[in-house]
Motif scaffolding. Structure first.
Motif, PDB file in Angstrom:
ATOM      1  N   GLU A  73       0.860  -1.179   0.000  1.00  0.00           N
ATOM      2  CA  GLU A  73       0.000   0.000   0.000  1.00  0.00           C
ATOM      3  C   GLU A  73       0.894   1.224   0.000  1.00  0.00           C
ATOM      4  O   GLU A  73       1.738   1.403   0.879  1.00  0.00           O
ATOM      5  CB  GLU A  73      -0.915   0.011   1.216  1.00  0.00           C
ATOM      6  CG  GLU A  73      -1.866   1.208   1.230  1.00  0.00           C
ATOM      7  CD  GLU A  73      -2.778   1.223   2.446  1.00  0.00           C
ATOM      8  OE1 GLU A  73      -3.563   2.176   2.571  1.00  0.00           O
ATOM      9  OE2 GLU A  73      -2.689   0.277   3.258  1.00  0.00           O
ATOM     10  N   HIS A 119      -2.968   0.622  -3.906  1.00  0.00           N
ATOM     11  CA  HIS A 119      -2.644  -0.754  -3.541  1.00  0.00           C
ATOM     12  C   HIS A 119      -2.084  -1.518  -4.746  1.00  0.00           C
ATOM     13  O   HIS A 119      -2.604  -1.427  -5.847  1.00  0.00           O
ATOM     14  CB  HIS A 119      -3.901  -1.455  -3.020  1.00  0.00           C
ATOM     15  CG  HIS A 119      -4.400  -0.884  -1.728  1.00  0.00           C
ATOM     16  ND1 HIS A 119      -4.117  -1.427  -0.506  1.00  0.00           N
ATOM     17  CD2 HIS A 119      -5.180   0.210  -1.460  1.00  0.00           C
ATOM     18  CE1 HIS A 119      -4.686  -0.728   0.456  1.00  0.00           C
ATOM     19  NE2 HIS A 119      -5.345   0.288  -0.101  1.00  0.00           N
ATOM     20  N   ALA A 153      -9.938  -0.492  -3.858  1.00  0.00           N
ATOM     21  CA  ALA A 153      -8.798  -0.974  -3.068  1.00  0.00           C
ATOM     22  C   ALA A 153      -9.130  -2.329  -2.449  1.00  0.00           C
ATOM     23  O   ALA A 153     -10.250  -2.559  -1.993  1.00  0.00           O
ATOM     24  CB  ALA A 153      -8.450   0.026  -1.979  1.00  0.00           C
TER      25      ALA A 153
END
Length: 1204
Positions: free
Chosen positions: A307, A316, A343
């Motif tokens: 991340e 990500h 994400a």
């Protein structure tokens, strides 16, 4: 050298309406559905259909708060219980039954839970609590132990040290000794670390690791615990150790992440807590944080979930790493963009399919990725193809050109640097341009590379296409596009594999199936040709190479199959099966060099091996030999250790017609000599290198010896081309013949003396000594009777001159014939020695006679002397003595008779019982009448039992005693000859025929009665054995394995004494063995093999009765002649009744049709069925005809009755 290729991806957004956000995910093994848990509920979702299977609320049951502030710390599917286990941060352990949809709280921890991790076998669960303890429980949630996470002790695996190698005693360079007193300051965990413990189990469930933040230092440490909750080891203090933790399922390493001052790494620990290797992530130290590390189920791929900590970056990223030859490759990079809803929220590898990844985003989108391993290689068909193999390593492509050389990974021939991580690479499938490649990066850009050119401008493809395809337009330009390909067969029907194929190749099969193109591929260990057949189910890799399909299997073999004769891969071939080759365990095909035989294999640890598959080598050799490329074939065979006989055996006729071409192409004396010395009579195309089914064999050659044919052809060709240049090869052709022509070779060497040429006599002789044993060559040189040549050879040998010089000097003083005799006798060439000795004169005849007696050369000696000479007579007498000693007196008598020794000849004939020769010689002697009569009587007494007719002739010719002759003829049942003598002697008819009639009648009565007794007894014995067999079946049931041992007329196995007797007589002769076996066939009632003995006795009686047929026929004619019709009819009826009784008994006694024509194969292991089967070919005895029955089918002799 494999890359991860995306087979398919599945995206589902059906869960977007779900409340909360996904916190954890698991996979249900039996249905492949996803088990998702959020702040509000547990959901079972099928990503294939996009439907929610189950949805149970946790807030309604009171396990989670309604405001969504609750947290889940773990989820696990329990297949045995058909339930899902989840743990909440408040300390509840909840069990949700997937069948009944019941939710139950099975336990609670007041201090709350921070993680839950089940063992791989689902027998134990490890719970970490808010009080920094670990609770071990069984699958029934029975507590086992509770221990604190933070222990001061190292553990049971504490290292034992005696002080050596301590830091204080080590050299510290420029830092000086003060560095030994420095204490390393451990930095606390990163600010973004959630401070939660992480638990990961080893694949076998015997150990688990816990990563937790130490209260004293604030840094993370990893501790390893046993299954029983006993601390085993503690890692050393590491600066920058992060929260990610995952134990490799294979059990070798524990993966963690660590921030260094200048890099960000994934580090590996052993179970004792010590570091063991690492690799650097392709990002700067403070660019990203690692949220999770996840191994797939077969430990081949490590997922790193990154991340980005900067707001403007991609967010990500998931990276898939694989290791080969101790180097870590970044194979795939998945970017999820900056959208928070896209994400990833949770990630999970599929436990059943190692390369399937499940991702659930924060927006409740379900993503399923299926990858497969594939080797990206160039597929050119000509020599311009460099056999390229491309390996993806992050933002680099490592290209190895195997035509130029084998470069072991992670090294390569050259690198291609790109701006983003590469996810896909492919080569151009077009002749002369197969070295071009294209690569697609993680950001969707495509780069094209070619020899001598810079990358083309990248462009992004549309997102709805699945297959990368090359196509050329005009002459120089080309295009790339993505297209969904629908494969069809020749009839237009769609073709589909049952599973997605990682690798596909186009190939052309034989004309027998219409030259149609089929695609072949493998996936999930299956290889097949669409619309043709499934070839195998255990394939690990394959490649199409020219006319072959090469396959490696999980049985650790490499098969090379002709595309024209593809069949299913069966069992291993024979010893000389060229299509099969054993390889190292786990080997996989990397590539095959086009128009070459090099097959590149990669071992499991990553190193490469180059092999030359026998099928590829032989196919190339066959093509080269058909094209008369003898030099290329010869070099290939020398390099790869192929037997050089194959050059001739492949097509003998063509080879012999092109011997001059062969010699011209090789243009090397050494190579020609090597070929000739390798020759042998074996046909290698029938033994070592059998021809494939589709390769026709050559036309048959003559039956002449292969060595002689080839050597003569080479010698004649070389002598016509340049005898001086090919002198050594000509000598080789003489030596290598079936019968080596050493004398001719030596003579040619001798002829070289005094000549100036390419090869001198000394060099030629040294070469001969290399081919032939020096002692043999010395003996053959001596056999030429050329002493100059003998001295030349002897000088090159290891012989002592003191030994051979006196011998040669002595020979030089002898007369020529006697000299050659002495040499031949020394060389043990006795026939030649006798020839030369016979020419030496009268004084040497006694020596010749001694040589003949010693070496038994009588036939050769008789041909060397005149027939009426005294020498001939002496040799004949010596030969006769030898024949008498060899138990051949008749031949000895003939020799003595013809050489004028009638007295000795008579003795030889008498001892041989040769009555005719004896009487002739006796009359020639001549013998007085009384001695001649005595000789005739003696010989009659010796031979009357073997040949009565001869005996009569002896009596009549010698002694004129008719009564004695007639008596002998009657004993032998030679009635016609007896009738001739009766007419000249006053004898009674009753004296003539009555004794014979009484004898035959008594013989028939006795044998008929005996046959009946044996037949009745056999039926009783078989009935008893059948009863015993049925009793055995009643006791053991119908499935008794011993029941097979009892046939309808079988005998019970003999007892132990019989088996032991078999072992005692196993080494005897076959005659003695048969005799010993017959002893066991006792006719005594109750004996184990009584039925076998009875069968043999019955067969013997039938054979004995049948043997008297000829004598009986003669007796019947004599009875009819003397008008004894009633006696003849009585005897005829008796014989017919006996035959009819025996013929009627044959189907009853022998179910297969009849007794044997020869002694049957019997023994203690035989049964009546096996014996009767060996008896069935016996000719049935036939009866004699009665008056009026001459046309009976059983008559075997002509009727004696003139009226019929």
């Amino acid at each position: 050298m494999r890359n991860l290729k995306l087979l398919k991806s599945l995206c589902n957004a059906e869960l977007s309406h779900s409340a909360g956000s996904p916190l954890c995910v698991a996979v249900r093994s039996d249905t492949d559905s996803l088990l998702l848990a959020s702040e509000f509920s547990i959901i079972e979702f099928d990503p294939r259909t996009g439907q929610v299977v189950n949805d149970v609320s946790l807030t309604e049951e009171g396990y989670m708060p309604d405001d969504g502030s609750g947290k889940l710390v773990g989820i696990q599917e329990l297949a045995e219980l058909e339930s899902v286990c989840v743990a909440t941060a408040t300390g509840d352990v909840i069990l949700y039954n997937l069948t009944t949809n019941e939710v139950e709280c099975v336990g609670s921890v007041e201090s709350g839970l921070t993680s839950m991790s089940w063992s791989p076998d689902e027998e134990l669960v490890a719970l970490t609590t808010g009080q920094q303890t670990v609770i071990m429980m069984t699958k029934e949630f029975e507590p086992i132990t509770e221990v604190g996470i933070h222990q001061d002790d190292f553990g049971e695996g504490k290292f034992i040290t005696v002080g050596w190698g301590k830091k204080e005693t080590q050299f510290h360079g420029s830092e000086g000794k003060q560095a030994a007193q420095k204490k390393m300051l451990v930095q606390p965990a990163m600010a973004w670390d959630d401070r939660r413990p992480r638990v990961s189990w080893r694949g076998d469930g015997q150990l688990f690791a816990v990563s937790a933040v130490c209260p004293q230092t604030g840094a993370r440490r990893v501790r390893v615990w046993s299954r029983e909750g006993v601390l085993q080891a503690t890692s050393e203090s590491l600066n920058g150790l992060e929260q990610a933790l995952c134990w490799r399922p294979s059990g070798s390493l524990i993966a963690c992440t660590q921030r260094h001052p200048n890099k960000h790494s994934v580090v590996f620990m052993e179970k004792n807590g010590l570091l063991h290797g690492d690799f650097t992530l392709p990002c700067s130290r403070d660019q990203a944080k690692v949220k999770e590390l996840l191994w797939n189920s077969d430990s081949t791929v490590l997922l790193v979930w990154l991340e980005d900590v900067h707001s403007g970056a991609d967010g990500h990223i998931m990276q898939l790493w694989a290791v080969g030859n101790y180097h870590w490759y970044l194979k795939q990079s998945l970017a999820f963009g900056r959208d928070p809803q896209r994400a990833p929220a949770c990630v999970h590898w599929d436990p059943q399919r190692p390369l399937r990844l499940h991702v659930v985003t924060r927006g409740w989108a379900s993503l399923t990725y299926d990858w497969g391993w594939a080797t990206d290689r160039s597929t050119g068909l000509d020599a311009s193809d460099n056999a390229n193999v491309a390996v993806i390593d992050g933002d680099k492509i490592l290209v190895t050109t195997f035509r130029q050389g084998v470069v072991p990974p992670p090294m390569c021939s050259y690198e291609l640097q790109l701006t983003s991580p590469v996810n896909l690479v492919t080569f151009l499938c077009q002749t002369q341009k197969s070295n071009h490649l294209a690569a697609m990066t993680a950001d969707g850009q495509i780069s094209v590379f070619g020899p001598g050119r810079s990358p083309s401008s990248p462009h992004a493809p549309s997102s709805n296409h699945t297959c990368l395809i090359w196509s050329f337009f005009q002459s120089l330009s080309f295009k790339l596009w993505f297209e969904r390909v629908d494969w069809t067969d020749f009839s237009g029907c769609p073709m589909n594999f049952p599973v997605p194929c990682v690798q596909m190749a186009l190939c052309t099969v034989s004309e027998e199936v219409g030259d149609r193109l089929f695609r072949s591929g493998y996936g999930n260990n299956m290889l097949g040709l669409v619309c043709v057949c499934q070839l195998a189910s255990n394939v690990s890799s394959f490649v199409v190479h020219e006319d072959f399909l090469l396959v490696t299997t999980h049985a650790h073999t490499c098969r090379c199959l002709l595309l024209g004769t593809l069949t299913a891969l069966g069992s291993d071939g024979g010893q000389n099966d060229e299509t099969l080759r054993r390889v190292e365990r786990g080997s996989k095909i990397v590539t095959v060099v086009t128009q070459d035989t090099r097959l590149i294999l990669q071992m499991p640890r990553g190193n490469l091996e180059t092999v030359h598959h026998r099928a590829l080598v032989l196919a190339q050799l066959r093509k080269q030999l058909d094209c008369l490329k003898f030099r290329d074939a010869f070099e290939c065979m020398r390099k790869l250790r192929i037997n050089l006989n194959f050059m001739y055996d492949h097509n003998p006729k063509v080879f012999l017609e092109n011997v001059e071409t062969f010699i011209t192409q090789l243009n090397s004396i050494n190579h020609i000599n090597l070929f000739l010395t390798e020759l042998r009579e074996e046909d290698t195309t029938g033994t070592m290198y059998p021809r494939p089914l589709n390769v026709p064999g050559p036309s048959p050659m003559t039956r002449a010896k292969k060595l002689d044919v080839v050597c003569d052809a080479f010698r004649h060709t070389m002598e016509s081309m340049d005898p001086d240049k090919y002198c050594l090869s000509i000598l080789t052709s003489h030596v290598k013949k079936t019968v080596p022509e050493l004398e001719i070779a030596l003579q040619k060497v001798h002829d070289l003396r005094g000549k100036t040429g390419v090869v001198g006599a000394e060099e030629a002789l040294k070469y001969l000594l290399f081919l032939v044993n020096v002692n043999d060559l010395y003996d053959h040189s001596l056999g030429t009777y050329d002493f100059d040549l003998v001295l030349m050879v002897a000088e090159k040998s290891q012989k002592d001159p003191k030994e051979y010089l006196p011998f040669l000097n002595k020979l030089k003083t002898l007369e020529p014939n006697y000299q050659r005799y002495s040499i031949d006798k020394h060389l043990k060439r006795y026939s030649k020695a006798l020839l030369h000795l016979s020419k030496c004169g009268e004084e040497h005849f006694p020596e010749a006679l001694g040589l003949v007696r010693e070496q038994k050369l009588f036939s050769e000696a008789l041909e060397l002397y005149p027939a009426h000479s005294p020498h001939y007579k002496a040799l004949s007498c010596a030969y006769a003595e030898h024949l008498v000693a060899q138990q051949q007196p008749e031949q000895a008598g003939l020799l003595l008779w013809r050489c004028g020794e009638p007295g000795r000849a008579l003795q030889a004939f008498v001892s041989a019982s040769s009555w005719r020769h004896a009487l002739c010689v006796a009359q020639q002697v001549p013998l007085p009448p009384d001695q001649l009569s005595l000789l005739a009587r003696d010989m009659a007494g010796n031979v009357e039992h073997s040949c009565v007719c001869v005996c009569v002739c002896v009596c009549v010719s010698g002694s004129k005693d008719c009564e004695e002759a007639i008596s002998a003829l009657i004993k032998g049942a030679v009635w016609e000859e007896a009738l001739r003598l009766v007419k000249g002697a006053p004898m009674s008819h009753l004296y003539f025929v009555f004794p014979a009639f009484a004898s035959h009648t008594s013989f028939l009565e006795n044998n008929t009665a005996l046959f009946g007794r044996h037949r009745n007894r056999l039926s009783v014995v078989l009935e008893l054995k059948e009863k015993a067999r049925l009793d055995m079946l009643d006791e053991d049931g119908p499935d008794c394995p011993d029941a097979e041992l009892y046939s309808e007329a079988s005998s019970v196995m003999s007892n132990s004494k019989h088996s032991s007797s078999i072992s005692r007589i196993s080494s005897r002769s076959s005659k003695n063995r048969r005799k010993a076996e017959r002893k066991k066939w006792s006719l005594k009632e109750g004996s184990p093999l009584e039925d076998v003995a009875l069968l043999h006795a019955l067969a013997d009686i039938i054979g004995t009765v049948d043997k008297i047929r000829g004598g009986l026929h003669s007796l019947l004619k004599a009875l009819v002649l003397f008008q004894y019709d009633r006696l003849a009819q009585k005897l005829q009826l008796a014989y017919e009744e006996a035959l009819l009784m025996m013929e009627a008994a044959i189907p009853e006694v022998w179910s297969d049709g009849g007794p044997p024509s020869q002694t049957p194969v019997t023994g203690p292991d035989s049964t009546a069925n096996s014996i009767t089967a060996s008896l069935q070919n016996q000719a049935r005895p036939t009866s004699l005809p009665l008056p009026g029955q001459c046309s009976s089918s059983r008559a075997s002799a002509e009727s004696p009755y003139p009226w019929r």
